[in-house]
Design a protein around this motif. Structure first.
Motif, PDB file in Angstrom:
ATOM      1  N   TRP A 253     -37.811  -3.789 -11.044  1.00 55.66           N
ATOM      2  CA  TRP A 253     -36.898  -4.033  -9.925  1.00 55.66           C
ATOM      3  C   TRP A 253     -36.427  -5.462 -10.040  1.00 55.66           C
ATOM      4  N   GLY A 254     -35.150  -5.707  -9.714  1.00 57.19           N
ATOM      5  CA  GLY A 254     -34.685  -7.078  -9.766  1.00 57.19           C
ATOM      6  C   GLY A 254     -33.230  -7.228  -9.398  1.00 57.19           C
ATOM      7  N   LEU A 255     -32.793  -8.484  -9.416  1.00 51.86           N
ATOM      8  CA  LEU A 255     -31.423  -8.856  -9.095  1.00 51.86           C
ATOM      9  C   LEU A 255     -30.799  -9.552 -10.290  1.00 51.86           C
ATOM     10  N   THR A 256     -29.541  -9.262 -10.526  1.00 52.01           N
ATOM     11  CA  THR A 256     -28.751  -9.990 -11.515  1.00 52.01           C
ATOM     12  C   THR A 256     -27.359 -10.221 -10.937  1.00 52.01           C
ATOM     13  N   GLY A 257     -26.590 -11.086 -11.586  1.00 58.73           N
ATOM     14  CA  GLY A 257     -25.279 -11.453 -11.060  1.00 58.73           C
ATOM     15  C   GLY A 257     -24.158 -11.170 -12.034  1.00 58.73           C
ATOM     16  N   ASN A 258     -22.951 -11.169 -11.515  1.00 61.59           N
ATOM     17  CA  ASN A 258     -21.741 -11.022 -12.325  1.00 61.59           C
ATOM     18  C   ASN A 258     -20.699 -11.984 -11.792  1.00 61.59           C
ATOM     19  N   ASP A 259     -20.377 -13.000 -12.586  1.00 66.99           N
ATOM     20  CA  ASP A 259     -19.391 -13.990 -12.139  1.00 66.99           C
ATOM     21  C   ASP A 259     -17.977 -13.632 -12.577  1.00 66.99           C
ATOM     22  N   GLN A 260     -17.781 -12.484 -13.224  1.00 64.34           N
ATOM     23  CA  GLN A 260     -16.433 -12.030 -13.603  1.00 64.34           C
ATOM     24  C   GLN A 260     -15.795 -11.330 -12.401  1.00 64.34           C
ATOM     25  N   VAL A 261     -15.507 -12.099 -11.388  1.00 62.38           N
ATOM     26  CA  VAL A 261     -15.031 -11.513 -10.134  1.00 62.38           C
ATOM     27  C   VAL A 261     -13.545 -11.189 -10.176  1.00 62.38           C
ATOM     28  N   GLY A 262     -12.845 -11.599 -11.218  1.00 63.89           N
ATOM     29  CA  GLY A 262     -11.429 -11.272 -11.342  1.00 63.89           C
ATOM     30  C   GLY A 262     -10.546 -12.196 -10.511  1.00 63.89           C
ATOM     31  N   GLY A 263      -9.241 -12.042 -10.680  1.00 65.59           N
ATOM     32  CA  GLY A 263      -8.299 -12.872  -9.925  1.00 65.59           C
ATOM     33  C   GLY A 263      -8.149 -14.256 -10.523  1.00 65.59           C
TER      34      GLY A 263
ATOM     35  N   LEU B 220     -19.500  -0.590 -22.658  1.00 71.17           N
ATOM     36  CA  LEU B 220     -20.064  -0.682 -21.318  1.00 71.17           C
ATOM     37  C   LEU B 220     -21.536  -0.327 -21.383  1.00 71.17           C
ATOM     38  N   VAL B 221     -22.339  -1.005 -20.579  1.00 69.10           N
ATOM     39  CA  VAL B 221     -23.759  -0.688 -20.465  1.00 69.10           C
ATOM     40  C   VAL B 221     -23.975   0.098 -19.179  1.00 69.10           C
ATOM     41  N   ARG B 222     -24.492   1.301 -19.317  1.00 67.80           N
ATOM     42  CA  ARG B 222     -24.773   2.188 -18.199  1.00 67.80           C
ATOM     43  C   ARG B 222     -23.533   2.432 -17.336  1.00 67.80           C
ATOM     44  N   GLY B 223     -22.444   2.717 -17.999  1.00 72.45           N
ATOM     45  CA  GLY B 223     -21.223   3.076 -17.295  1.00 72.45           C
ATOM     46  C   GLY B 223     -20.607   1.914 -16.553  1.00 72.45           C
ATOM     47  N   ILE B 224     -19.995   2.217 -15.408  1.00 77.03           N
ATOM     48  CA  ILE B 224     -19.269   1.226 -14.616  1.00 77.03           C
ATOM     49  C   ILE B 224     -19.948   1.069 -13.266  1.00 77.03           C
ATOM     50  N   SER B 225     -20.234  -0.184 -12.917  1.00 76.82           N
ATOM     51  CA  SER B 225     -20.886  -0.471 -11.629  1.00 76.82           C
ATOM     52  C   SER B 225     -20.029  -1.335 -10.728  1.00 76.82           C
ATOM     53  N   SER B 226     -18.824  -1.659 -11.172  1.00 79.48           N
ATOM     54  CA  SER B 226     -17.936  -2.505 -10.381  1.00 79.48           C
ATOM     55  C   SER B 226     -16.498  -2.122 -10.669  1.00 79.48           C
ATOM     56  N   TYR B 227     -15.636  -2.254  -9.672  1.00 79.92           N
ATOM     57  CA  TYR B 227     -14.219  -2.023  -9.913  1.00 79.92           C
ATOM     58  C   TYR B 227     -13.499  -3.320 -10.259  1.00 79.92           C
ATOM     59  N   ARG B 228     -14.250  -4.389 -10.498  1.00 79.95           N
ATOM     60  CA  ARG B 228     -13.654  -5.646 -10.960  1.00 79.95           C
ATOM     61  C   ARG B 228     -14.063  -5.878 -12.422  1.00 79.95           C
ATOM     62  N   GLY B 229     -14.769  -6.946 -12.746  1.00 76.26           N
ATOM     63  CA  GLY B 229     -15.128  -7.242 -14.125  1.00 76.26           C
ATOM     64  C   GLY B 229     -16.302  -6.404 -14.604  1.00 76.26           C
ATOM     65  N   THR B 230     -16.176  -5.826 -15.814  1.00 75.06           N
ATOM     66  CA  THR B 230     -17.231  -4.973 -16.365  1.00 75.06           C
ATOM     67  C   THR B 230     -17.655  -5.392 -17.770  1.00 75.06           C
ATOM     68  N   ARG B 231     -17.152  -6.512 -18.282  1.00 76.00           N
ATOM     69  CA  ARG B 231     -17.439  -6.895 -19.671  1.00 76.00           C
ATOM     70  C   ARG B 231     -18.903  -7.291 -19.825  1.00 76.00           C
ATOM     71  N   LEU B 232     -19.541  -6.729 -20.861  1.00 76.83           N
ATOM     72  CA  LEU B 232     -20.925  -7.104 -21.131  1.00 76.83           C
ATOM     73  C   LEU B 232     -20.960  -8.403 -21.933  1.00 76.83           C
ATOM     74  N   LEU B 233     -22.144  -9.020 -21.985  1.00 80.63           N
ATOM     75  CA  LEU B 233     -22.341 -10.231 -22.767  1.00 80.63           C
ATOM     76  C   LEU B 233     -22.844  -9.865 -24.153  1.00 80.63           C
ATOM     77  N   THR B 234     -22.386 -10.563 -25.166  1.00 84.87           N
ATOM     78  CA  THR B 234     -22.907 -10.389 -26.518  1.00 84.87           C
ATOM     79  C   THR B 234     -23.444 -11.722 -27.011  1.00 84.87           C
TER      80      THR B 234
ATOM     81  N   ILE C  66     -16.379 -17.826  -1.304  1.00 88.83           N
ATOM     82  CA  ILE C  66     -16.442 -16.822  -2.357  1.00 88.83           C
ATOM     83  C   ILE C  66     -17.717 -16.981  -3.183  1.00 88.83           C
ATOM     84  N   THR C  67     -18.261 -15.863  -3.656  1.00 86.72           N
ATOM     85  CA  THR C  67     -19.465 -15.894  -4.476  1.00 86.72           C
ATOM     86  C   THR C  67     -19.392 -14.785  -5.515  1.00 86.72           C
ATOM     87  N   TRP C  68     -20.439 -14.621  -6.268  1.00 90.87           N
ATOM     88  CA  TRP C  68     -20.500 -13.671  -7.363  1.00 90.87           C
ATOM     89  C   TRP C  68     -20.911 -12.285  -6.861  1.00 90.87           C
ATOM     90  N   GLU C  69     -20.712 -11.306  -7.722  1.00 89.78           N
ATOM     91  CA  GLU C  69     -21.265  -9.985  -7.452  1.00 89.78           C
ATOM     92  C   GLU C  69     -22.775 -10.012  -7.710  1.00 89.78           C
TER      93      GLU C  69
END
Length: 932
Positions: free
Chosen positions: A560-570, A102-116, A607-610
């Protein structure tokens, strides 16, 4: 401050893309204060940057450092090495010991997998050889990950492999062999103590004892191994040590026209199971055999055109007993020592109607299971310098194909067990359970995936006097297909970065990603993710010179910035409504059956991404002529649009499953700190270094649309992600009067010696509404690293310690619950409550029947999961050149090292990282490395 001349790098090999970003050659006599090490390049998204120019939160480690961690799986060398990267051990089973990250702990209770990413393309790297790695870098803030757009919110790990260089060929060979053993195994009571405590438990229940005094005497004497066995299942199944070996050969070199790096690596990791068939026909030990091959070639085709071709492949063969490891290790933990002998007098396997899984039989009597993995990655890049259009402009194109296949070759069977008894005549009677079956051969495809990537880009690198401009614009697409799934996963987007620096003092950067995923509705698949960052090199300011002669480099940065997470689960494509076959109905006089269709959970067309909004501030410093280095980062992240079901606001009687909606949010804050001191070796004494790091991350659920709770302390909102909940134990019931005067505990009838819980809501009843947040989540909030090194007259010593804090583990099951589900008894059960030990008891009264009051989720069974481990220590000796040159060697080094040598923790009864199953392994190795 002392001044020295510097020469700016004339070319920056953008390893992520293979882009040659040619810059102008200049020498600025007025400003030559940056230490040379700060001009070295480090990986950023799809490129490299000089360290002094980086404004994002990044941490990296070289392949040379990784090589000192002699672990079969490369990712296990990253524990505590990169501040902000939390690495958690899975288990020690050969071939399946990759940790979670994990990078910088957990920021979501859904998908948390980092990219390699490997050399610019998404790919796993766990089974790479350390010798093929140039560096590993973790990208942490929005400025570092915005180019990954809809997928960057969980952080990115960049793996850069080695490449050739201009020079004569260098051949390196290394060989290492060693032994590994379990770092810690659970302990259980022997047959005598087990039987004695079992009788006591029956007495507590008002029942007659199972074991007579003669039985107890026989268990103590150990003179009747068949009818009064005393079996330590770990001793019967496991060897004390298991061998490992690792061999590596690589060649690198080249000239101005072509450069190359070629590697071949062979690794063998053997398991702990004893007495297995070496031919792997009847049974098999756990074993993992891996071959790695890599060829990276760079060619200057013309003065403007350059190309690279990378080929990398692996062959992985895994062999195991016919029983899976979780089943085997669970039964070793579960079965009491006196349940049955390992083998009966006729050499058949012992067992009973209750215990049919003889652990030795599970290893030796279930045949052989094996998997065979084959992977191949091929990447081709073309770079064309467009100086005729604009100096420093480079166009690039790259394609990558990555394929992985797994096949199974199983030869499995089942075995019978026999329970011993005596008839009235005193004869031994065998009662059979199960059957000895012939070998069943199964050769089949298990799994397969393929990934196809394409990158097109324009890079610009130019200096104008005291101004420097770097820019990158690229198009990327990724198609990922899994066996059995006809609809591939697809990502597509454009990304860019513009960096401006003035006088090597003021730095500004704008980064963006515009990307999308096929998993969202048409017209709403793409999002824009920008990031801004800036840096101020204070050490270049006149007000710090020459007064601060001790200050080599000091930079403030912020992003400062925005990023997304499409591992929304389900489920996939949650914007579509799904229907499935359901209960039917009978119509007409002939009861004609008609099948039915059930409506699934409602679709969510919106529905959209985190989305992650991140703020980061950092400081980098170099002091005392490069002796001291210091880095500090603080961050604040808010993750919103996390999926949740509105169970709290929509009643269940509407009769349909609710869709997941983007309504949840989590806040995550923390800091990372690195401090190092390095003294080079000299005539006056040895060289040494000390490097310490610490990282902290704490999250808080802001909203998750949970079911309305009757009491505020039951809410998960406001707590940390995965916060454990349970009852608070306040001791044991002393007597019947104590029970009568206490709140009623509804889980089971209680008696003196049972665990007494706190009434949280004052309703005089102890039930599920008295569960509160207890302890910490499993993922640690603090991670520490301490790296020590010493060099003197050819000798070198290197040690790395890792620690974690603010972490809890829950003990449960056969590990600690005596007699539950016919289990054995742990040593802690000797501290059980009895009327005589009521004042000193540390364990509840013993029972043979299930006790739903005592064996619940409660802080009584929770332990502090913090620990300190010596992850790696290595002692080496480099032979003098006067000796090595006699045999035409440029370098020769011998070494011994150890991995996971010891642990300091609070759990004691098991390893704090792996409580159950195949344990964490300790290894001791010796090796040799030659270069010519």
């Amino acid at each position: 401050m002392n001044h020295f001349r510097y020469k700016q790098l004339t070319a920056c090999i953008l390893t992520g893309m293979g882009i040659l970003a040619a810059g102008s050659l200049r020498a600025d006599a007025a400003r030559d204060t940056i230490p040379a090490s700060l001009d070295t390049l480090q990986s950023v998204a799809y490129a490299e940057q000089p360290r002094w120019k980086t404004t994002a939160a990044i941490a990296g480690i070289s392949g040379e450092e990784l090589r000192r961690s002699s672990v079969p799986t490369l990712s296990n060398a990253l524990f505590g090495r990169l501040p902000g990267l939390t690495v958690m051990q899975g288990n020690g089973e050969p071939g399946y010991d990759a940790p979670s990250m994990l990078v910088r702990g957990i920021s979501s209770y859904r998908g948390t997998r980092l990219l390699t990413f490997v050399d610019g393309f998404e790919s796993p790297f766990d089974q790479f050889a350390a010798d093929e790695i140039a560096s590993i870098t973790v990208l942490k803030d929005a400025a570092a990950t915005a180019m990954y757009g809809i997928r960057g919110a969980n952080g990115v790990l960049l793996v850069t492999t080695k490449r050739g260089f201009v020079g004569k060929p260098r051949i390196a060979f290394s060989a290492q062999t060693g032994w590994q053993s379990p770092l810690r195994l659970p302990d259980f009571l022997g047959a005598y103590d087990y039987a004695r405590l079992y009788n006591e438990a029956l007495q507590q229940e008002g029942r007659a004892p199972r074991y007579s005094q003669a039985d107890l005497d026989a268990y103590r004497a150990g003179n009747d191994p068949y009818f009064h066995p005393n079996v330590n299942w770990y001793d019967e199944v496991l060897k004390k040590t298991a061998p490992t070996a690792n061999y590596n050969l690589n060649i690198r070199g080249g000239n101005n026209n072509a450069r190359y790096f070629v590697l071949l690596n062979v690794l063998k990791n053997t398991g702990l199971y004893k007495n297995t068939d070496p031919e792997k026909e009847e049974s098999a030990n756990a074993s993992f055999l891996r071959y790695n091959f890599r060829s990276n070639v760079d060619i200057n085709v013309t003065r403007r055109l350059s190309a690279s071709l990378d080929l990398a492949g692996r062959v992985e063969d895994r062999t195991y007993p016919g029983t899976d490891a979780p089943t085997l290790w669970y039964n070793m933990m579960l079965i009491p020592p006196n349940a049955f002998p390992v083998r009966n007098p006729d050499e058949s396997y012992g067992g009973t109607s209750v215990y049919r899984n003889n652990p030795v039989g599970l290893v030796l009597g279930t045949g052989v299971a094996s998997t065979h993995d084959r992977s191949l990655q091929a990447t081709m890049r073309l770079n064309y310098r467009l100086d005729q259009l604009a100096e420093g402009l480079v166009a690039s194109a790259a394609v990558s194909f990555n394929n992985w296949f797994r096949g199974n070759d199983d030869k499995t069977k089942e075995f019978a067990v026999f329970q011993l008894s005596r008839n009235t005549a005193g004869d031994t009677v065998y009662t059979k359970f199960g059957d000895n079956t012939p070998v069943a051969v199964n050769d089949w495809q298990n799994d397969q995936w393929r990934r196809t990537n394409a990158l097109l880009s324009l890079a610009y690198d130019r200096s104008f006097g005291q101004q420097e401009v770097n820019a990158l614009l690229q198009y990327q697409q990724d198609v990922y297909t899994i066996s059995g799934n006809n609809v591939p996963y697809a990502h597509q987007g454009i990304a860019g970065r513009v960096t401006y620096a003035y006088k090597r003092k003021y730095i500004g950067e704008f980064t963006f990603g515009y990307s999308g995923s096929e998993n969202f509705p048409k017209g709403s698949r793409f999002g824009f993710f920008p990031a801004l960052s800036a840096g101020w090199v204070l050490s270049e300011e006149s007000f710090l010179q020459p007064q601060a002669a001790w200050l080599d480099f000091l930079k403030l940065r912020a992003s400062w910035g925005l990023t997304g997470n499409d591992q929304v689960g389900g489920r996939r494509f949650p914007y579509n409504q799904y229907y499935s076959g359901g209960a039917g109905y009978y119509f007409g006089t002939d009861n004609h059956a008609a099948s039915g269709i059930d409506e699934g959970s409602l679709a969510n067309p919106g529905i959209t991404w985190e989305t992650s909004r991140r703020l980061n501030a950092g400081l980098d410093a170099v002091l005392l002529r490069n002796r001291i280095t210091f880095t500090l980062d603080v961050f604040d992240e808010k993750r919103y649009d996390i999926l949740a079901e509105r169970n709290s606001s929509v009643p269940g009687y509407i009769g349909v499953g609710l869709p997941a909606e983007n309504v949840g949010s989590v806040r995550n804050r923390g800091l990372e700190l690195q401090l190092g001191y390095r003294r080079p070796a000299g005539k006056r004494g040895p060289g040494y270094f000390v490097e310490a790091s610490a990282a902290y991350a704490r999250n808080k659920i802001l909203y998750m649309a949970e079911v309305q709770q009757p009491y505020a302390y039951l809410n998960r909102t406001g707590q940390r992600v995965n916060q454990p909940f349970g009852l608070q134990a306040i001791g044991f019931f002393r007597n019947e009067a104590d029970i009568a005067a206490s709140p009623q505990q509804v889980f089971a009838p209680v008696r003196p010696g049972d665990i007494k819980y706190k009434d949280q809501n004052g309703d005089n009843i102890i039930d599920i509404y008295d569960e509160v947040a207890i302890g910490h989540p499993f993922v640690p909030e603090w991670t520490f690293g301490l790296h020590l090194g010493l060099q003197y007259k050819g000798f070198d010593l290197d040690a790395f310690f890792q620690g974690v804090a603010n972490r809890s583990v829950m003990l449960q099951g056969p590990l600690v619950w005596a007699f539950v589900n016919n289990a054995g008894a742990p040593p802690m059960a000797q501290g059980r409550w009895t009327p005589e030990t009521a004042a000193t008891a540390t364990y509840p009264r013993l029972t043979t029947a299930p006790n739903d009051n005592n064996y619940r989720s409660a802080d009584f069974w929770q332990r502090d999961g913090s620990f300190i481990k010596l992850r790696n220590i290595e002692l080496g000796y480099t032979l003098p050149l006067s000796l090595t040159r006699l045999v035409k060697l440029d370098h020769a080094r011998v070494y011994v090292n150890a991995v996971n040598l010891f642990t300091l923790d609070h759990v004691k009864i098991a390893d704090p990282e792996v409580l159950y199953g195949y344990p964490v392994m300790r290894s001791v190795n010796a090796g040799l490395r030659l270069e010519l």
